[in-house]
Design a protein around this motif. Structure first.
Motif, PDB file in Angstrom:
ATOM      1  N   THR A  98      -2.419   5.252  -2.113  1.00  0.00           N
ATOM      2  CA  THR A  98      -2.822   3.848  -1.979  1.00  0.00           C
ATOM      3  C   THR A  98      -2.642   3.320  -0.562  1.00  0.00           C
ATOM      4  O   THR A  98      -2.777   2.122  -0.336  1.00  0.00           O
ATOM      5  CB  THR A  98      -2.001   2.974  -2.944  1.00  0.00           C
ATOM      6  OG1 THR A  98      -0.598   3.165  -2.681  1.00  0.00           O
ATOM      7  CG2 THR A  98      -2.309   3.333  -4.390  1.00  0.00           C
ATOM      8  N   SER A  99      -2.322   4.184   0.393  1.00  0.00           N
ATOM      9  CA  SER A  99      -2.043   3.730   1.759  1.00  0.00           C
ATOM     10  C   SER A  99      -3.250   3.030   2.369  1.00  0.00           C
ATOM     11  O   SER A  99      -4.395   3.209   1.932  1.00  0.00           O
ATOM     12  CB  SER A  99      -1.620   4.903   2.640  1.00  0.00           C
ATOM     13  OG  SER A  99      -2.747   5.676   3.014  1.00  0.00           O
ATOM     14  N   ALA A 147      -6.589  -4.368   5.097  1.00  0.00           N
ATOM     15  CA  ALA A 147      -7.634  -3.482   4.576  1.00  0.00           C
ATOM     16  C   ALA A 147      -8.819  -4.286   4.051  1.00  0.00           C
ATOM     17  O   ALA A 147      -9.982  -3.918   4.275  1.00  0.00           O
ATOM     18  CB  ALA A 147      -7.064  -2.580   3.482  1.00  0.00           C
ATOM     19  N   ASP A 148      -8.540  -5.370   3.340  1.00  0.00           N
ATOM     20  CA  ASP A 148      -9.622  -6.221   2.816  1.00  0.00           C
ATOM     21  C   ASP A 148     -10.474  -6.780   3.954  1.00  0.00           C
ATOM     22  O   ASP A 148     -11.710  -6.792   3.864  1.00  0.00           O
ATOM     23  CB  ASP A 148      -9.038  -7.386   2.007  1.00  0.00           C
ATOM     24  CG  ASP A 148      -8.452  -6.956   0.676  1.00  0.00           C
ATOM     25  OD1 ASP A 148      -8.754  -5.831   0.225  1.00  0.00           O
ATOM     26  OD2 ASP A 148      -7.677  -7.748   0.099  1.00  0.00           O
ATOM     27  N   ARG A 149      -9.806  -7.236   5.011  1.00  0.00           N
ATOM     28  CA  ARG A 149     -10.564  -7.835   6.123  1.00  0.00           C
ATOM     29  C   ARG A 149     -11.395  -6.777   6.850  1.00  0.00           C
ATOM     30  O   ARG A 149     -12.545  -7.044   7.246  1.00  0.00           O
ATOM     31  CB  ARG A 149      -9.605  -8.528   7.107  1.00  0.00           C
ATOM     32  CG  ARG A 149     -10.334  -9.239   8.264  1.00  0.00           C
ATOM     33  CD  ARG A 149     -11.260 -10.321   7.739  1.00  0.00           C
ATOM     34  NE  ARG A 149     -12.136 -10.864   8.779  1.00  0.00           N
ATOM     35  CZ  ARG A 149     -13.354 -10.382   9.065  1.00  0.00           C
ATOM     36  NH1 ARG A 149     -13.844  -9.333   8.409  1.00  0.00           N
ATOM     37  NH2 ARG A 149     -14.086 -10.942  10.001  1.00  0.00           N
ATOM     38  N   ALA A 203      -0.585  -5.290   4.318  1.00  0.00           N
ATOM     39  CA  ALA A 203      -1.482  -4.163   4.604  1.00  0.00           C
ATOM     40  C   ALA A 203      -2.758  -4.246   3.771  1.00  0.00           C
ATOM     41  O   ALA A 203      -3.846  -3.903   4.249  1.00  0.00           O
ATOM     42  CB  ALA A 203      -0.764  -2.836   4.350  1.00  0.00           C
ATOM     43  N   SER A 204      -2.647  -4.695   2.540  1.00  0.00           N
ATOM     44  CA  SER A 204      -3.836  -4.861   1.698  1.00  0.00           C
ATOM     45  C   SER A 204      -4.760  -5.925   2.275  1.00  0.00           C
ATOM     46  O   SER A 204      -5.993  -5.776   2.246  1.00  0.00           O
ATOM     47  CB  SER A 204      -3.432  -5.252   0.274  1.00  0.00           C
ATOM     48  OG  SER A 204      -2.804  -4.179  -0.387  1.00  0.00           O
ATOM     49  N   THR A 237       0.823  -1.209   0.000  1.00  0.00           N
ATOM     50  CA  THR A 237       0.000   0.000   0.000  1.00  0.00           C
ATOM     51  C   THR A 237       0.859   1.262   0.000  1.00  0.00           C
ATOM     52  O   THR A 237       0.356   2.354  -0.255  1.00  0.00           O
ATOM     53  CB  THR A 237      -0.940   0.032   1.214  1.00  0.00           C
ATOM     54  OG1 THR A 237      -0.172  -0.042   2.417  1.00  0.00           O
ATOM     55  CG2 THR A 237      -1.938  -1.114   1.163  1.00  0.00           C
ATOM     56  N   GLY A 238       2.163   1.113   0.276  1.00  0.00           N
ATOM     57  CA  GLY A 238       3.076   2.251   0.196  1.00  0.00           C
ATOM     58  C   GLY A 238       3.522   2.564  -1.214  1.00  0.00           C
ATOM     59  O   GLY A 238       4.132   3.609  -1.454  1.00  0.00           O
TER      60      GLY A 238
END
Length: 309
Positions: free
Chosen positions: A93-94, A44-46, A40-41, A30-31
């Protein structure tokens, strides 16, 4: 070998209620490029699934306030900081940017929050004069739903997770011994090891012992009683340190010249230290937000992104 990475992804994706992470680094895709790992993605998905399903779901992440070393003088250290902030909150995209754009009306702190650890100590021979420093988080662990724990040497970055750079080791611990607790107030069977480990860590970070009235609240990590105990303690400690010491890494500090190698205690500040409970503080998401990237001389820090990510 990418088995540690795959284990992290699997347990994040299958988490039912709660993810607790302590790690030395938090650098993920995401960085931005060229970072490849999707930790990190996956988080975010969860969280996105939880928000859409109106589930109570918490992610708590504890990190160092800054990398070990002289980041004020060392552009390489600031480059690591920059990648970490870009992963969390300072890129298009963070992790937090993505979630805030997807769910603009949600209070994301109900789902994910970032923390650090800080201590203070009286300076020998100087009554009522205190120094402060972060407690450097060097652990690499993840506890999911108080059922499983991953403990090892792997940082959350490409160096540890891609399998062709740093050598790492980790253990996935799924205890067959269960313990009856509550999860968001509902009966729940936790694993004895993971539950005790997480509870011991929380009690240490919060300065609570078994005889403290609030100690029992730690058993349920997502119920507002326990979760708010954690978040409010971090906020209170952060505010007290902010009042007492000038020059600590903090959301109010936007320039490197505002950071002191030995933070200065304000006059009379010692009387406020009694309000600090444990070591937990908020991770400073806005620290150097307007100047960090510009402070990096990328020609002198040009060892390659694979060194820093």
């Amino acid at each position: 070998d990418v088995s540690i990475y795959n284990a992290y992804l699997y347990y994040i994706e299958t988490a039912q209620h709660f993810i607790y992470i302590e790690n030395q680094y938090f650098i993920s895709s995401t960085g931005g490029e060229p970072v490849q790992n999707k930790i990190a993605s996956a988080i975010a998905d969860r969280i996105s699934r939880a928000i859409q399903a109106r589930e109570v779901f918490r992610v708590v992440i504890v990190l160092p306030i800054h990398p070990e070393g002289t980041y004020k003088e060392d552009a390489s250290q600031r480059n690591v900081m920059n990648w970490q902030y870009k992963t969390i909150c300072r890129s298009k995209t963070s992790l937090l940017t993505r979630l805030s754009e997807e769910f603009p009306d949600e209070d994301l702190e109900e789902y994910i929050s970032f923390y650090s650890l800080r201590k203070f100590q009286e300076i020998p021979g100087r009554m009522h004069e205190f120094a402060t420093e972060q407690i450097y988080v060097h652990s690499k662990l993840m506890i999911v739903d108080d059922k499983v724990a991953i403990i090892g040497s792997a940082n959350i970055n490409d160096r540890s997770f891609l399998g062709d750079r740093d050598s790492e080791i980790a253990a996935v611990i799924e205890d067959k011994n269960s313990v009856s607790i509550c999860m968001n107030g509902q009966p729940f069977q936790a694993a004895a090891f993971a539950h005790k480990l997480r509870k011991d860590l929380w009690s240490e970070h919060l300065g609570l012992r078994i005889f403290n009235a609030d100690y029992s609240l730690l058993s349920d990590p997502i119920h507002p009683n326990g979760y708010n105990l954690w978040t409010k303690a971090a906020k209170k400690n952060t505010e007290v340190f902010r009042q007492i010491f000038d020059g600590i890494p903090d959301n109010r500090v936007q320039h490197l010249d505002g950071v002191h190698k030995s933070p200065i205690m304000n006059e009379g500040g010692h009387s406020l230290l009694k309000h600090v409970k444990g070591h937990l503080v908020q991770f400073p998401l806005e620290f150097l937000a307007s100047t960090l990237e510009d402070s990096i001389d990328f020609t002198s820090a040009s060892l390659g992104d694979d060194v820093f990510t």
